[in-house]
Design a protein around this motif. Structure first.
Motif, PDB file in Angstrom:
ATOM      1  N   UNK A  54       0.836  -1.209   0.000  1.00  0.00           N
ATOM      2  CA  UNK A  54       0.000   0.000   0.000  1.00  0.00           C
ATOM      3  C   UNK A  54       0.862   1.247   0.000  1.00  0.00           C
ATOM      4  N   UNK A  55       1.882   1.283   0.853  1.00  0.00           N
ATOM      5  CA  UNK A  55       2.754   2.462   0.949  1.00  0.00           C
ATOM      6  C   UNK A  55       3.490   2.717  -0.360  1.00  0.00           C
ATOM      7  N   UNK A  56       3.828   1.647  -1.073  1.00  0.00           N
ATOM      8  CA  UNK A  56       4.566   1.757  -2.333  1.00  0.00           C
ATOM      9  C   UNK A  56       3.660   1.900  -3.552  1.00  0.00           C
ATOM     10  N   UNK A  57       2.353   1.744  -3.333  1.00  0.00           N
ATOM     11  CA  UNK A  57       1.374   1.764  -4.433  1.00  0.00           C
ATOM     12  C   UNK A  57       1.752   0.723  -5.496  1.00  0.00           C
ATOM     13  N   UNK A  58       1.898  -0.493  -5.046  1.00  0.00           N
ATOM     14  CA  UNK A  58       2.283  -1.588  -5.936  1.00  0.00           C
ATOM     15  C   UNK A  58       1.084  -2.115  -6.717  1.00  0.00           C
ATOM     16  N   UNK A  59       1.374  -2.673  -7.891  1.00  0.00           N
ATOM     17  CA  UNK A  59       0.366  -3.384  -8.650  1.00  0.00           C
ATOM     18  C   UNK A  59       0.262  -4.825  -8.179  1.00  0.00           C
TER      19      UNK A  59
ATOM     20  N   UNK B 147       6.422  -3.600  -9.477  1.00  0.00           N
ATOM     21  CA  UNK B 147       5.663  -2.642 -10.290  1.00  0.00           C
ATOM     22  C   UNK B 147       5.106  -1.534  -9.400  1.00  0.00           C
ATOM     23  N   UNK B 148       5.906  -1.114  -8.429  1.00  0.00           N
ATOM     24  CA  UNK B 148       5.479  -0.110  -7.449  1.00  0.00           C
ATOM     25  C   UNK B 148       5.927   1.290  -7.877  1.00  0.00           C
ATOM     26  N   UNK B 149       5.340   2.297  -7.271  1.00  0.00           N
ATOM     27  CA  UNK B 149       5.681   3.684  -7.604  1.00  0.00           C
ATOM     28  C   UNK B 149       7.114   3.998  -7.185  1.00  0.00           C
TER      29      UNK B 149
END
Length: 225
Positions: free
Chosen positions: A161-166, A189-191
């Protein structure tokens, strides 16, 4: 200290938070911790918790400031490569490492934790760039926090969640030592080029042989040639 250090070259540092009721001395002499850092040119820093227990239950524990002071003291005494500060921990120490990484993520090059987490709903204001975690399905001391339908990957939901991963993927099995095989999951595949890996094994509460060294090899910059 690492093997064959020339006394001048800036040192990568791994600070490891020990388990409940243990001490830093245990970490230094541990065959699956100190023996992994020394041949890789990494200084191992092993602070001891007050009363042998880290204060990680709240969002901003006092031991974050303590860990800051330890690293600052190390930097006064030795040439430290500030771009290669790694944090690790086992059991309660892993939970403390999660807290530290959430608070000081911009200062560390990678987090490596074993058999311990904080609540997946916890606030992570300043996450690190790289997270590596391992946990046993039959851990009775700090059980793996499963998600809906017994989802074992929920154990790293906070980081995803913190990394905004796919969507993550199962990269198959990983074997580092005889008798222990891991299901290896990856989210790359994270931000912001962040990534998370998760290794799940069928055992209990322990530090897997070779796991820390394997993660350091993956996180540390590769030397040309």
């Amino acid at each position: 200290m690492p093997d064959d250090w020339d006394g001048v070259t800036p040192l990568p540092v791994m600070m490891h938070f020990h388990a409940f009721l243990r001490r830093g001395r245990t970490v230094i002499h541990h065959p699956r911790i100190g023996s992994e850092t020394k041949p890789r040119g990494v200084m191992l820093v092993a602070p001891s918790a007050q009363h042998r227990a880290w204060r990680f239950w709240q969002d901003d524990p006092a031991d974050i400031a303590f860990a800051d002071a330890v690293l600052a003291d190390v930097a006064k005494r030795y040439p430290v490569d500030q771009s290669q500060i790694y944090i690790s921990g086992f059991s309660f120490g892993a939970a403390m490492a999660w807290r530290y990484a959430c608070a000081r993520g911009d200062r560390i090059a990678g987090l490596m934790t074993m058999s311990g987490t904080i609540k997946q709903s916890s606030t992570c204001a300043n996450p690190p760039r790289q997270v590596r975690h391992v946990h046993g399905l039959n851990d009775l001391w700090m059980s793996l926090p499963r998600g809906p339908e017994h989802d074992t990957t929920n154990v790293v939901a906070l980081w995803r969640k913190a990394f905004r991963c796919g969507k993550g993927r199962l990269d198959g099995a990983l074997t580092l030592a005889p008798g222990v095989e891991f299901a290896h999951f990856t989210w790359d595949n994270c931000a912001g080029d962040r990534s998370v890996t998760l290794d799940i094994h069928t055992g209990g509460h322990f530090i897997p042989t070779g796991w820390l060294g394997y993660q350091l090899d993956g996180l540390m910059p590769k030397t040309p040639g």
